[in-house]
Design a protein around this motif. Structure first.
Motif, PDB file in Angstrom:
ATOM      1  N   ASP A  37     -25.384 -11.977  -1.311  1.00 48.97           N
ATOM      2  CA  ASP A  37     -24.603 -13.171  -1.452  1.00 48.97           C
ATOM      3  C   ASP A  37     -24.988 -14.203  -0.378  1.00 48.97           C
ATOM      4  OD1 ASP A  37     -23.953 -12.476  -3.904  1.00 48.97           O
ATOM      5  OD2 ASP A  37     -22.005 -11.780  -3.365  1.00 48.97           O
ATOM      6  N   TYR A  67     -36.218 -17.203   1.554  1.00 49.26           N
ATOM      7  CA  TYR A  67     -35.384 -18.350   0.994  1.00 49.26           C
ATOM      8  C   TYR A  67     -36.133 -19.119  -0.048  1.00 49.26           C
ATOM      9  CZ  TYR A  67     -32.589 -22.772   1.040  1.00 49.26           C
ATOM     10  OH  TYR A  67     -31.991 -23.697   0.573  1.00 49.26           O
ATOM     11  N   THR A 120     -31.354 -19.778  -2.185  1.00 51.78           N
ATOM     12  CA  THR A 120     -30.866 -18.717  -2.165  1.00 51.78           C
ATOM     13  C   THR A 120     -31.658 -17.894  -1.143  1.00 51.78           C
ATOM     14  OG1 THR A 120     -30.290 -18.906  -4.417  1.00 51.78           O
ATOM     15  CG2 THR A 120     -30.274 -16.674  -3.604  1.00 51.78           C
ATOM     16  N   TYR A 121     -30.966 -16.940  -0.277  1.00 51.14           N
ATOM     17  CA  TYR A 121     -31.578 -16.033   0.583  1.00 51.14           C
ATOM     18  C   TYR A 121     -31.611 -14.662   0.056  1.00 51.14           C
ATOM     19  CZ  TYR A 121     -30.913 -19.496   4.341  1.00 51.14           C
ATOM     20  OH  TYR A 121     -30.739 -20.490   4.908  1.00 51.14           O
ATOM     21  N   SER A 122     -32.746 -13.968   0.133  1.00 49.49           N
ATOM     22  CA  SER A 122     -32.693 -12.598  -0.411  1.00 49.49           C
ATOM     23  C   SER A 122     -33.684 -11.689   0.516  1.00 49.49           C
ATOM     24  CB  SER A 122     -33.455 -12.770  -1.810  1.00 49.49           C
ATOM     25  OG  SER A 122     -34.704 -13.360  -1.803  1.00 49.49           O
ATOM     26  N   SER A 165     -40.266 -17.592   4.081  1.00 52.36           N
ATOM     27  CA  SER A 165     -39.742 -16.482   4.819  1.00 52.36           C
ATOM     28  C   SER A 165     -39.770 -16.335   6.022  1.00 52.36           C
ATOM     29  CB  SER A 165     -40.372 -15.176   3.868  1.00 52.36           C
ATOM     30  OG  SER A 165     -41.739 -15.120   4.627  1.00 52.36           O
ATOM     31  N   GLU A 222     -40.524 -21.196  -1.947  1.00 50.19           N
ATOM     32  CA  GLU A 222     -40.051 -20.341  -1.152  1.00 50.19           C
ATOM     33  C   GLU A 222     -40.613 -20.256   0.138  1.00 50.19           C
ATOM     34  OE1 GLU A 222     -39.759 -16.775  -3.543  1.00 50.19           O
ATOM     35  OE2 GLU A 222     -41.667 -16.129  -2.495  1.00 50.19           O
TER      36      GLU A 222
END
Length: 186
Positions: free
Chosen positions: A38, A55, A30-32, A63, A61
């Motif tokens: 989304d 990510y 998941t990307y944020s 980044s 994670e």
């Protein structure tokens, strides 16, 4: 534990289209971050400068940075209306100065109506900021209409009015004793 790797940092322009984030491994995470919804990055919602994207995959994670560069704000001149047999019309008025005008895919600096049919055209003005290499464009219309002005030969003693006109006009003969031959050509 999984080894999570992010893509390299990169730059985009603030007027770029949104895009799906990709390139991190393993797939399925998941990307944020700011301007991420989304897994899609929205440059118009991002801050200028560096935006940190994270990510995450199964508790691990990494980044990376997306640097958003300011795109130029471009404005076009008003629409142009010219008659078919007008003199060449130099293009100007778009801001910031230093961009290029395009008509039918060709770069132009003036409108020579003899080269175009009567009708409507769209002119594109495109400017590239030399510092950021970001660009933007604007559009304005060109209308070429039939010529409505009349050229009266000064060797004859008559008046035509109104001049220019829309096809309805009056011819006033100053000397009724002479014979005139009047030709109207389109």
């Amino acid at each position: 534990p999984n080894v999570v790797e992010c893509p390299e940092n990169f730059e985009i322009c603030s007027n770029a289209n949104e895009f799906t984030l990709e390139g991190a491994t393993p797939n399925g995470g998941t990307y944020s971050g700011d301007a991420v919804v989304d897994g899609v990055f929205y440059p118009e919602n991002a801050s200028l400068g560096n935006n940190t994207i994270t990510y995450s995959y199964e508790g691990e994670e990494c980044s990376f940075e997306i640097s958003v560069k300011q795109s130029p704000e471009v404005s076009c001149p008003d629409d142009i209306n010219l008659e078919k047999n007008s003199s060449p019309y130099p293009l100007s008025g778009a801001e910031p100065e230093g961009g290029n005008y395009y008509l039918n895919g060709s770069q132009i600096t003036e409108i020579n109506t003899a080269n175009y049919e009567i009708g409507e055209y769209t002119i594109i003005y495109r400017y590239i900021d030399e510092t950021t290499q970001c660009s933007d464009s604007c559009y304005f219309n060109l209308t070429i209409s039939p010529s409505t002005s009349l050229n009266s030969d000064t060797n004859f003693d008559f008046d035509i009015y109104p001049n220019p006109n829309t096809g309805k006009f009056k011819v006033i003969l100053q000397n009724n004793d002479e014979e005139y031959n009047l030709q109207i050509l389109n």
